[in-house]
Design a protein around this motif. Sequence first.
Motif, PDB file in Angstrom:
ATOM      1  N   LEU A  33       0.826  -1.203   0.000  1.00  0.00           N
ATOM      2  CA  LEU A  33       0.000   0.000   0.000  1.00  0.00           C
ATOM      3  C   LEU A  33       0.861   1.256   0.000  1.00  0.00           C
ATOM      4  N   VAL A  34       1.927   1.241   0.775  1.00  0.00           N
ATOM      5  CA  VAL A  34       2.841   2.393   0.813  1.00  0.00           C
ATOM      6  C   VAL A  34       3.433   2.631  -0.568  1.00  0.00           C
ATOM      7  N   GLN A  35       3.881   1.576  -1.199  1.00  0.00           N
ATOM      8  CA  GLN A  35       4.486   1.718  -2.527  1.00  0.00           C
ATOM      9  C   GLN A  35       3.481   2.276  -3.530  1.00  0.00           C
ATOM     10  N   GLU A  36       2.244   1.789  -3.465  1.00  0.00           N
ATOM     11  CA  GLU A  36       1.228   2.313  -4.368  1.00  0.00           C
ATOM     12  C   GLU A  36       0.909   3.780  -4.058  1.00  0.00           C
ATOM     13  N   ALA A  37       0.842   4.108  -2.773  1.00  0.00           N
ATOM     14  CA  ALA A  37       0.571   5.491  -2.379  1.00  0.00           C
ATOM     15  C   ALA A  37       1.709   6.407  -2.826  1.00  0.00           C
ATOM     16  N   GLN A  38       2.932   5.926  -2.730  1.00  0.00           N
ATOM     17  CA  GLN A  38       4.071   6.721  -3.180  1.00  0.00           C
ATOM     18  C   GLN A  38       4.028   6.968  -4.682  1.00  0.00           C
ATOM     19  N   GLN A  39       3.332   6.110  -5.399  1.00  0.00           N
ATOM     20  CA  GLN A  39       3.190   6.266  -6.849  1.00  0.00           C
ATOM     21  C   GLN A  39       1.942   7.067  -7.219  1.00  0.00           C
TER      22      GLN A  39
ATOM     23  N   ALA B 172      -4.796   3.880  -1.999  1.00  0.00           N
ATOM     24  CA  ALA B 172      -3.875   3.071  -1.197  1.00  0.00           C
ATOM     25  C   ALA B 172      -3.597   3.769   0.132  1.00  0.00           C
ATOM     26  N   TYR B 173      -3.405   5.080   0.097  1.00  0.00           N
ATOM     27  CA  TYR B 173      -3.183   5.800   1.355  1.00  0.00           C
ATOM     28  C   TYR B 173      -4.450   5.804   2.202  1.00  0.00           C
TER      29      TYR B 173
ATOM     30  N   ASP C  50      11.754   2.641   3.879  1.00  0.00           N
ATOM     31  CA  ASP C  50      11.452   1.232   4.135  1.00  0.00           C
ATOM     32  C   ASP C  50       9.945   1.103   4.346  1.00  0.00           C
ATOM     33  N   ALA C  51       9.257   0.719   3.294  1.00  0.00           N
ATOM     34  CA  ALA C  51       7.795   0.642   3.329  1.00  0.00           C
ATOM     35  C   ALA C  51       7.289  -0.325   4.395  1.00  0.00           C
ATOM     36  N   GLU C  52       8.097  -1.287   4.784  1.00  0.00           N
ATOM     37  CA  GLU C  52       7.718  -2.255   5.829  1.00  0.00           C
ATOM     38  C   GLU C  52       7.549  -1.587   7.191  1.00  0.00           C
ATOM     39  N   LYS C  53       8.145  -0.421   7.368  1.00  0.00           N
ATOM     40  CA  LYS C  53       8.144   0.245   8.669  1.00  0.00           C
ATOM     41  C   LYS C  53       7.164   1.404   8.744  1.00  0.00           C
ATOM     42  N   PHE C  54       6.105   1.356   7.946  1.00  0.00           N
ATOM     43  CA  PHE C  54       5.151   2.460   7.921  1.00  0.00           C
ATOM     44  C   PHE C  54       4.605   2.775   9.305  1.00  0.00           C
ATOM     45  N   GLY C  55       4.186   1.773  10.054  1.00  0.00           N
ATOM     46  CA  GLY C  55       3.589   1.993  11.368  1.00  0.00           C
ATOM     47  C   GLY C  55       4.511   2.707  12.334  1.00  0.00           C
ATOM     48  N   SER C  56       5.733   2.255  12.431  1.00  0.00           N
ATOM     49  CA  SER C  56       6.672   2.916  13.347  1.00  0.00           C
ATOM     50  C   SER C  56       7.047   4.296  12.833  1.00  0.00           C
ATOM     51  N   TRP C  57       7.146   4.452  11.524  1.00  0.00           N
ATOM     52  CA  TRP C  57       7.424   5.762  10.935  1.00  0.00           C
ATOM     53  C   TRP C  57       6.287   6.727  11.211  1.00  0.00           C
ATOM     54  N   LEU C  58       5.072   6.245  11.127  1.00  0.00           N
ATOM     55  CA  LEU C  58       3.901   7.088  11.379  1.00  0.00           C
ATOM     56  C   LEU C  58       3.881   7.590  12.817  1.00  0.00           C
TER      57      LEU C  58
END
Length: 72
Positions: free
Chosen positions: A6-12, A17-18, A63-71
């Motif tokens: 979802l992050v990758q799609e949102a970045q595009q 996705a967001y 690192d799209a895997e770390k969206f939650g901690s980044w948020l």
Amino acid sequence: MDDAQLVQEAQQGQVSAYEELVRRWAARLLAYLRSIVRDADVAEDLAQDCLLRAYKQLASLQDAEKFGSWLR
């Protein structure tokens, strides 16, 4: 679909996705903020601000895997 996809799609540029990321993370973010500020109204305002800022800064997430901690 997992968060990283979802992050990758949102970045595009896929707004939907967001929107899905917001649906997945808004309640957790709000609970986290409530535990810190101990005021529901302030936590709601902060959560909205965080989600908006995250959308604007999403390109900086490497690192799209770390969206939650980044948020948080």
